[in-house]
Design an enzyme around this catalytic site. Sequence first.
Site, PDB file in Angstrom:
ATOM      1  N   CYS A   8       0.865  -1.185   0.000  1.00 19.48           N
ATOM      2  CA  CYS A   8       0.000   0.000   0.000  1.00 19.48           C
ATOM      3  C   CYS A   8       0.897   1.229   0.000  1.00 19.48           C
ATOM      4  O   CYS A   8       2.105   1.128  -0.163  1.00 19.48           O
ATOM      5  CB  CYS A   8      -0.961  -0.016   1.181  1.00 19.48           C
ATOM      6  SG  CYS A   8      -0.187   0.187   2.773  1.00 19.48           S
ATOM      7  N   ALA A   9       0.307   2.381   0.211  1.00 15.10           N
ATOM      8  CA  ALA A   9       1.065   3.625   0.126  1.00 15.10           C
ATOM      9  C   ALA A   9       2.182   3.697   1.169  1.00 15.10           C
ATOM     10  O   ALA A   9       3.324   3.971   0.843  1.00 15.10           O
ATOM     11  CB  ALA A   9       0.137   4.828   0.246  1.00 15.10           C
TER      12      ALA A   9
END
Length: 100
Positions: A8-9
């Site tokens: 994810c980020a």
Amino acid sequence: MRNILLLCAQGMSTGVMVQRMKEAAAKAGYDCRISAHPVAEAKALGSEADMILLGPQVRFEKDAVAAVCPGKPVQVIDPVSYGRLDGAKVIAMVKTALGD
């Protein structure tokens, strides 16, 4: 044992999803290790993964991750499953993709 890498980020927003996936895998008797990391770590960690999952927020990184992790299956978690934290559905997707 399957090694599932969830990207994810920043590697933090997927923490609850990882927990739900672990619970679903245990309930299904699916032997796997699941970890969450920032997408920037794909190259360093991807070689050890059997499956690489991307959170919907980084779906635009799919081609880049596939390029630095050749031969590894890379899929984006669908936004509905992610939003509902449906670990069972994500584990089912992984099992299907890996032929387990």
